[in-house]
Design a protein around this motif. Structure first.
Motif: not given
Length: 725
Positions: A1-21
């Motif tokens: 079983m896989i449980q993923a919680f709050g995966l958030t990538s680092n922001p890319r300069k002025e762009l929003p993160p590719a993965v957010d929560d």
């Protein structure tokens, strides 16, 4: 079983993160699809789960994060992109090498070859495999350690329909045996047909977390497939009847005698064809694609009637029938603009006839699970009704405006939830974000941590950071290195080229003359910095690490090969053995060729052959070790070979200049003084060989080689310790 919680990538300069929560679950015994268009964040989410990319979040594999699993490859089998491996290696050789790395019996390679249908291609080279066979090999590589979980990134991409069915059949069989399967895809039909559960991503956020049946019913576009020799006449008839009945029916000709009818049923189409005497060869329900204009705001409004979704045309005056009351003005903002929802597949809105009341949703018992996490019912706290307090359309409540004020959360009801909450568990509702989310732009990590409310209160406000982990070290380094070195013909070709070049060079030097006997046997002219045998050993040593960084074979799921002391020791041992064999064969072949061309006189063994042999073996092995260490430090074959050539070209002149400088004491007589200090007689005259080795060390070439090896070894150890910190 896989449980993923709050995966958030680092922001890319002025762009929003590719993965957010991003939070979701993939249960054992089931196939879970991570669906999203290109750029939705599927690959980034998988890399965050596998700790291949920096960011924040937490992922449990059967209750343990990946960095706390002793042997990750035995728990998670992963394939991201193409199969990493040397293109000249055979399929069976590649799998046998992975068996040695994973510490499993070598017969496991033949077992997985049979399970994925690659037995007939086991002797094929990796570089000659087609796309479908490459995908099968990737599945076989992931199955070698017999993992419980499989994580694939777009496994059926660019495959034919038959190859995709075969691959998904193997994934389904793995899930049927109790394993967990998670794959990403951009095709909604692939997710609906091959998965039990579908998690939909859009712009890095989870917008849907549904069972496959609910996903097909609410987010795909049902259609009726029709085949008739009178397809043109039937299409015109269906359009005419739809206009007369004021129903929205879309008829699409797909070429030849095939029609795709959206917004109707098999019964209606069959009755129309029977009344007008039109022959029909096929009439079947299908799950179609998203259809044209799925990402745009439709001009027509949607209505659900008896479980069949149709599109009602606009009434004169800009009004439309409402299922919850009198007609009200239609507004473009009142339609949810989800690009994955088509005009013919829109689920009920919060506050509509299929949504439970707010008090019923809030009365669900609190089972201690985090709000918004998979398996927990999220109350719909927004006042989302068909008509607002001021009589306006509900567009303000349903419109997805970017920003931290609102968040989408899955309403997956638990077993103890009420009936009304269970009815809304199949849809995603808009809820008001908590105050902490409004202040920080995302949900606090306290609501993502499993446990009681008291333990969640003490949790951090943000998900823990994700540190990038390197590939696991092989469990059997020496066995792995032997199979790696013998599995590619590069080493054998390099050795043969060295023998040929050495023999030709020895013949030319003997022809020219004025070359000492020792240099003649080693085929080492004074004009060259190193003999061919030393250069060949250095190249083979550089390939020991350089090819692995170019074609990572140690872990098909974890990226590049790590710097580990066990692996380094195995590579040094194998390269030393290869260097000794190459040095011995070179001298033997040169002596035989010289005897053949010029007689026994030029092939005689020198009188001081023990010291010369020790120096010759030390030079070749030292070059091989320099190549191994430099390639391991700089992760490049070219850098490894450059370090080998730099020893006689750069380091030797510097050492010789420092050694012969007037302000530096010379080490003349150093071997004799060391021999006097030992004062013991070694068995079989061992002290003489020690003195010969020391005599080599104090020579400029020996000193330069020792200095280079020491510097490279220290750099390798420093980088190894740095990666562990």
């Amino acid at each position: 079983m896989i449980q993923a919680f709050g995966l958030t990538s680092n922001p890319r300069k002025e762009l929003p993160p590719a993965v957010d929560d991003v939070s979701f679950e993939a249960r054992a015994g089931r196939v879970t699809a991570l669906l999203g268009a290109s750029g939705a964040g599927k690959t980034t989410a998988l890399r965050l789960m596998l700790e291949l990319q920096r960011g924040r979040g937490l992922t449990y594999f059967r209750g343990r994060p990946l960095h706390r699993i002793a042997h990750p490859s035995r728990e998670v089998g992963v394939l991201l992109g193409d199969v990493p491996g040397h293109p000249a290696r055979t399929v069976r050789g590649h799998l046998r090498m992975l068996c040695a790395a994973a510490g499993v019996p070598v017969r496991r390679a033949d077992e997985v070859l049979e399970s994925v249908g690659l037995v007939s291609l086991r002797d094929e080279r990796l570089g000659t495999l087609s796309r479908g066979m490459d995908r099968r090999l990737g599945l076989a590589c992931a199955l070698v350690p017999d993992p419980h979980t499989l994580v694939f990134d777009d496994p059926a991409g660019a495959l034919s329909a038959r190859e995709a069915r075969t691959l998904h059949g193997v994934l389904r069989a793995h899930a049927a045996q109790g394993g967990t399967v998670l794959f990403s895809t951009a095709d909604p039909k692939e997710a609906a047909h091959n998965a039990d559960h579908v998690v939909t991503l859009e712009r890095g956020r989870v917008v849907a977390d549904q069972e496959a049946a609910d996903f097909s019913r609410t987010r795909l576009r049902p259609r009726v497939a029709v085949r008739s020799p009178h397809a043109v006449r039937l299409a015109a008839l269906l359009a005419k009847e739809a206009r007369a009945a004021r129903r929205s029916v879309e008829v699409v000709r797909e070429g030849g005698n095939r029609l795709a009818v959206y917004g109707s049923t098999c019964a209606d189409i069959g009755e129309s064809a029977f009344r007008h005497g039109i022959l029909v060869h096929q009439l079947a329900d299908e799950i179609g694609d998203m259809g044209p204009g799925a990402g745009a705001v439709p001009a027509a409004r949607q209505q659900e009637t008896d479980g069949v979704r149709v599109r009602d045309v606009e009434r004169p005056g800009g009004t439309r029938p409402s299922p919850a009351g009198p007609p009200h003005p239609a507004s473009a903002d009142s339609v949810e603009t989800d690009p994955l929802r088509s005009p013919g597949a829109v689920g009920p809105r919060p506050g509509g006839p299929s949504s439970p009341p707010a008090d019923a949703a809030q009365s669900a018992p609190d089972d201690g699970r985090p709000l918004g996490s998979p398996g927990h019912a999220s109350p719909a706290t927004d006042a989302a009704t068909d008509t607002g307090a001021d009589g306006s359309a509900p567009g303000a409540a349903l419109h997805r405006a970017p920003g931290p004020r609102h968040a989408l959360a899955p309403a997956a009801a638990s077993a103890s939830a009420s009936a009304s909450a269970s009815a809304s568990a199949k849809h995603f509702e808009l809820r008001e974000a908590p105050a902490a989310e409004t202040a920080q732009g995302q949900r606090p990590f306290a609501v993502l941590v499993p446990g009681t409310a008291k333990s969640r209160e003490t949790a951090s406000a943000l998900p823990p950071p994700i540190s990038v982990r390197s590939a696991p070290s092989p469990l059997r380094p020496l066995r792995y290195e032997l199979r790696r070195a013998a599995g590619v013909s590069t080493g054998f070709i390099t050795g043969a080229a060295v023998l040929v070049v050495s023999a030709v060079t020895a013949v030319v030097l003997a022809r020219v003359g004025h070359t000492p006997q020792a240099r003649l046997l080693a085929a080492w002219p004074r004009e060259l910095p190193l003999p061919p045998a030393a250069l060949g050993a250095g190249l083979l040593g550089a390939l020991a690490f350089g090819d692995e960084f170019r074609h990572p074979a140690l872990a098909a799921d974890r990226g590049t090969v790590p710097r580990r002391m066990g692996l380094l020791t195995a590579k040094l041992l194998v390269s030393a053995a290869v260097g000794m064999v190459l040095a011995t064969l070179t001298v033997g072949c040169d002596a035989e060729v010289l005897r053949l061309f010029y007689g026994q006189e030029l092939a005689e063994v020198p009188a001081d052959w023990p010291a010369l042999s020790a120096g010759w073996l030390g030079l070749v092995i030292g070059c091989a070790w320099s190549g191994v260490l430099a390639a391991g430090v700089f992760r490049s074959t070219t850098a490894g070979l450059a370090a080998v050539v730099a020893v006689p070209v750069v380091v030797v002149p510097l050492v010789q200049k420092a050694w012969e400088g007037p302000s530096v004491r010379t080490a003349a007589g150093f071997p004799m003084r060391v021999r006097e200090v030992l004062l013991t007689q070694w068995p079989f005259g061992g002290e003489r060989y020690v003195a010969d080795v020391l005599r080599l060390v104090v020579q400029p070439v020996g000193g330069a080689m020792t200095l280079s090896l020491t510097a490279l070894l220290c750099a390798y150890l420093l980088m190894t310790l740095r990666s562990k910190v």
